[in-house]
Design an enzyme around this catalytic site. Structure first.
Site, PDB file in Angstrom:
ATOM      1  N   ASP A 185       0.199  11.499 -11.451  1.00 41.15           N
ATOM      2  CA  ASP A 185       0.656  12.875 -10.876  1.00 41.15           C
ATOM      3  C   ASP A 185       0.549  13.881 -12.161  1.00 41.15           C
ATOM      4  O   ASP A 185       1.827  14.527 -12.307  1.00 41.15           O
ATOM      5  CB  ASP A 185       2.035  13.006 -10.287  1.00 41.15           C
ATOM      6  CG  ASP A 185       2.134  12.070  -9.264  1.00 41.15           C
ATOM      7  OD1 ASP A 185       0.924  11.302  -8.817  1.00 41.15           O
ATOM      8  OD2 ASP A 185       3.221  11.510  -8.902  1.00 41.15           O
ATOM      9  N   TRP A 219      -1.482   5.862   5.740  1.00 39.52           N
ATOM     10  CA  TRP A 219      -1.907   5.654   4.234  1.00 39.52           C
ATOM     11  C   TRP A 219      -2.974   4.791   4.003  1.00 39.52           C
ATOM     12  O   TRP A 219      -3.056   3.852   4.684  1.00 39.52           O
ATOM     13  CB  TRP A 219      -0.605   5.526   3.607  1.00 39.52           C
ATOM     14  CG  TRP A 219      -0.645   5.720   2.121  1.00 39.52           C
ATOM     15  CD1 TRP A 219      -0.531   6.749   1.454  1.00 39.52           C
ATOM     16  CD2 TRP A 219      -0.968   4.527   1.141  1.00 39.52           C
ATOM     17  NE1 TRP A 219      -0.514   6.578  -0.109  1.00 39.52           N
ATOM     18  CE2 TRP A 219      -0.991   5.454  -0.141  1.00 39.52           C
ATOM     19  CE3 TRP A 219      -1.192   3.160   1.041  1.00 39.52           C
ATOM     20  CZ2 TRP A 219      -1.261   4.560  -1.328  1.00 39.52           C
ATOM     21  CZ3 TRP A 219      -1.743   2.615   0.202  1.00 39.52           C
ATOM     22  CH2 TRP A 219      -1.715   3.119  -1.132  1.00 39.52           C
ATOM     23  N   ASP A 274       0.971  14.455  -0.560  1.00 41.39           N
ATOM     24  CA  ASP A 274       1.589  15.389  -1.709  1.00 41.39           C
ATOM     25  C   ASP A 274       0.269  16.485  -1.708  1.00 41.39           C
ATOM     26  O   ASP A 274      -0.851  16.064  -1.602  1.00 41.39           O
ATOM     27  CB  ASP A 274       1.378  14.583  -3.030  1.00 41.39           C
ATOM     28  CG  ASP A 274       2.229  13.599  -3.149  1.00 41.39           C
ATOM     29  OD1 ASP A 274       2.870  12.975  -2.201  1.00 41.39           O
ATOM     30  OD2 ASP A 274       2.342  12.691  -4.146  1.00 41.39           O
ATOM     31  N   TRP A 281      -4.643  11.292   7.516  1.00 43.80           N
ATOM     32  CA  TRP A 281      -3.122  11.202   6.899  1.00 43.80           C
ATOM     33  C   TRP A 281      -3.225  12.288   5.757  1.00 43.80           C
ATOM     34  O   TRP A 281      -4.219  12.672   5.434  1.00 43.80           O
ATOM     35  CB  TRP A 281      -3.102  10.085   6.250  1.00 43.80           C
ATOM     36  CG  TRP A 281      -2.033   9.661   5.237  1.00 43.80           C
ATOM     37  CD1 TRP A 281      -1.958  10.075   3.897  1.00 43.80           C
ATOM     38  CD2 TRP A 281      -0.957   9.424   5.598  1.00 43.80           C
ATOM     39  NE1 TRP A 281      -0.703  10.099   3.310  1.00 43.80           N
ATOM     40  CE2 TRP A 281       0.043   9.331   4.219  1.00 43.80           C
ATOM     41  CE3 TRP A 281      -0.022   8.622   6.563  1.00 43.80           C
ATOM     42  CZ2 TRP A 281       1.316   8.881   4.321  1.00 43.80           C
ATOM     43  CZ3 TRP A 281       1.042   8.381   6.511  1.00 43.80           C
ATOM     44  CH2 TRP A 281       1.831   8.461   5.357  1.00 43.80           C
ATOM     45  N   MET A 282      -2.010  13.039   5.769  1.00 45.98           N
ATOM     46  CA  MET A 282      -1.869  13.948   4.438  1.00 45.98           C
ATOM     47  C   MET A 282      -0.621  13.645   4.060  1.00 45.98           C
ATOM     48  O   MET A 282       0.556  13.219   4.535  1.00 45.98           O
ATOM     49  CB  MET A 282      -1.660  15.252   5.127  1.00 45.98           C
ATOM     50  CG  MET A 282      -1.018  16.285   4.246  1.00 45.98           C
ATOM     51  SD  MET A 282      -0.679  17.870   5.165  1.00 45.98           S
ATOM     52  CE  MET A 282      -2.551  18.759   5.122  1.00 45.98           C
ATOM     53  N   GLN A 327      -3.242  15.141  -0.866  1.00 48.59           N
ATOM     54  CA  GLN A 327      -3.684  13.498  -0.669  1.00 48.59           C
ATOM     55  C   GLN A 327      -4.076  13.377   0.713  1.00 48.59           C
ATOM     56  O   GLN A 327      -2.984  13.811   1.806  1.00 48.59           O
ATOM     57  CB  GLN A 327      -2.378  12.721  -1.073  1.00 48.59           C
ATOM     58  CG  GLN A 327      -2.137  13.002  -2.670  1.00 48.59           C
ATOM     59  CD  GLN A 327      -3.098  11.951  -3.566  1.00 48.59           C
ATOM     60  OE1 GLN A 327      -3.010  10.862  -3.326  1.00 48.59           O
ATOM     61  NE2 GLN A 327      -4.300  12.674  -3.992  1.00 48.59           N
TER      62      GLN A 327
END
Length: 495
Positions: free
Chosen positions: A173, A72, A48, A45-46, A64
């Site tokens: 973030d 996720w 941000d 998974w990829m 991420q």
């Protein structure tokens, strides 16, 4: 556990994660919908983009990453580097969740999004440690590296151990930059239904002082701001953010003035960075040429094809340069390095289509292509101009760009693109526009449309069953004169 033991645990977690990716990568590479010239995970998974930075002669992009599945999950930091913004090399995973402030019992934990800065040759990652159910749930942490590959978590983590207000929604973030002799950090948050960008200041990247709310929603910009990025551009400052639960928008920018003494950002105007359905979590870097480069996550929100177990998920947009225009708004333009991918192509000019007439241009390999087409708006007599691409043999499947001259409205219609969703995106050209120029990048399962040199952008993932090249142009209700058309196949660079 002592510091030595923590480092060893982190190295072992990264080793296992890298092995999981390597084991799946060969199978995943065979998927027809893998992109040719975009950054994507080798497997897993990829989401941000994180830690965008130009460091020791290379562009670094972290992201991420869940290495153990295409869903996720517990967040790691994947890592790629490039010397030219085209060819990206996958490096070992940079961060894995191993500490109490980032390790939990369910999937809701990990090393969440953040940024990167350089000081005295040391690369520092600033990120959010997140654990569902933990109090506090989100804290701000750091990890450092001399070689830009192997990272050690800061022994004083978490550097910011608590949100400044217990009533805040989200505290994550962090984006860090330097102004004068001090470091500044914006963190995404929200309070009482209004998104916020919180501001901190530090002299040494370790001790952080809270300065207050740098910017806040007026009630219409979402209830929590993810991935804030505040930076100077020209004689202004720009705040880029991803608002949660904002009507009709997943991304936003504001141009205005930043007062570093008061810690307040005053917006003067705002707009969306990208009007397509699949653009989120944009982050920028300042490169060695003084350019402000932006990359975002190309998600595919809710599409049926994306839900299938393909062994990988997610990709990044092409790198885009942000430019402050004379009217104070932002343009986002594909970096010129992308021109180096162009291979054999087609060039035509001076074509006029009568009402109901169509023209077709085809490339040998349309799986990865770019085209630029220009029209004189004063010369369009048609009521509708339609450009179709990724068209199946039976014509039932297509991705369509439509222009309605009477409304000056441009539409990207992916309702029959094969994606299983029903997305239609739109922008309206200003009355002052005399030309319609479209620059379009197609890459197997993505389309990125740039209007009038990046004045507008529309990004979407598409999953056509027939990966066919070509462009069909049609005029309805009157004639259309085409000034010029350039089409190129684009090289596959691997990722």
């Amino acid at each position: 556990m002592n510091v030595s033991g923590e480092k060893q645990q982190h190295k072992e977690s990264i080793r296992l994660a890298d092995e999981a990716v390597a084991a799946a990568a060969k199978i995943v590479a065979q998927d027809d919908y893998r992109l040719q010239y975009h950054v994507m995970p080798e497997a897993g998974w990829m989401n941000d983009p994180n830690g965008l930075i130009y460091f020791k002669g290379e562009y670094h992009l972290f992201y991420q990453h869940h290495p153990y599945s295409d869903k996720w999950g517990p967040m790691h930091w994947g890592h790629v580097t490039s010397k030219d913004l085209l060819h990206w090399k996958h490096l070992p995973i940079a961060l894995a969740p191993t500490e109490p402030y980032e390790l939990g019992q369910s999937g809701g934990y990990g090393c969440w999004s953040g940024s990167a800065i350089e000081q005295d040759g040391v690369l520092t990652l600033i990120y959010t440690g997140h654990v569902d159910g933990r109090q506090p749930m989100e804290v701000q942490c750091a990890a450092t590296s001399v070689d830009g590959i192997t990272f050690d978590k800061h022994p004083a983590n978490p550097l910011i151990a608590v949100s400044p207000d217990e009533g805040n929604t989200g505290f994550r973030d962090p984006k860090v930059w330097r102004h004068g002799e001090l470091w500044y950090m914006v963190i995404g948050s929200g309070r009482e239904g209004k998104g916020q960008a919180l501001l901190y200041r530090s002299a040494d990247l370790e001790e952080w002082a809270y300065m207050g709310v740098a910017a806040e929603s007026d009630g219409t910009h979402g209830d929590m701001w993810e991935c804030p990025d505040l930076f100077p551009l020209g004689d202004k400052h720009v705040l880029v953010l991803s608002p949660m639960n904002m009507e009709g928008a997943k991304n936003l920018y504001m141009v205005g003035e930043m007062d570093y003494e008061s810690g307040k950002f005053t917006p003067e105007q705002e707009a969306m960075l990208d009007h397509g359905p699949d653009f989120y979590a944009a982050q920028t870097l300042l490169d060695n040429q003084g350019r402000r480069i932006m990359i975002a996550w190309m998600d595919h929100w809710g599409a049926e094809m994306a839900r299938e177990d393909r062994g990988w998920y997610g990709a990044m947009t092409v790198p885009r340069e942000l430019v402050l225009m004379l009217d104070g708004k932002l343009a986002s333009r594909p970096v010129p390095e992308l021109e180096l991918l162009r291979e054999e192509g087609i060039m035509v000019s001076g074509v006029t289509l009568a009402a109901g007439e169509s023209a077709v241009w085809s490339l040998k390999n349309g799986q990865g292509c770019e085209w630029i087409v220009e029209f004189d708006l004063e010369g369009i007599q048609a009521k509708l101009l339609e450009l179709s691409l990724l068209v199946s043999e039976d014509g039932q499947e297509r991705t369509v760009i439509r222009y309605l001259p009477s409304e000056r409205k441009l539409l990207l219609d992916c309702c029959t693109s094969g994606a299983g969703d029903t997305s239609i995106s739109a922008v309206t050209l200003p009355e002052t526009s005399s030309t319609l120029k479209l620059q379009v990048f197609v890459d197997r399962s993505s389309i990125e449309v740039f209007v009038n040199d990046g004045q507008y952008a529309l990004t979407s993932r598409v999953y056509p069953t027939a990966l066919r090249g070509g462009l069909t142009m049609k005029a309805e209700g009157g004639s259309v004169s085409l000034q010029s058309l350039h089409m190129w196949n684009l090289k596959s660079i691997g990722s």
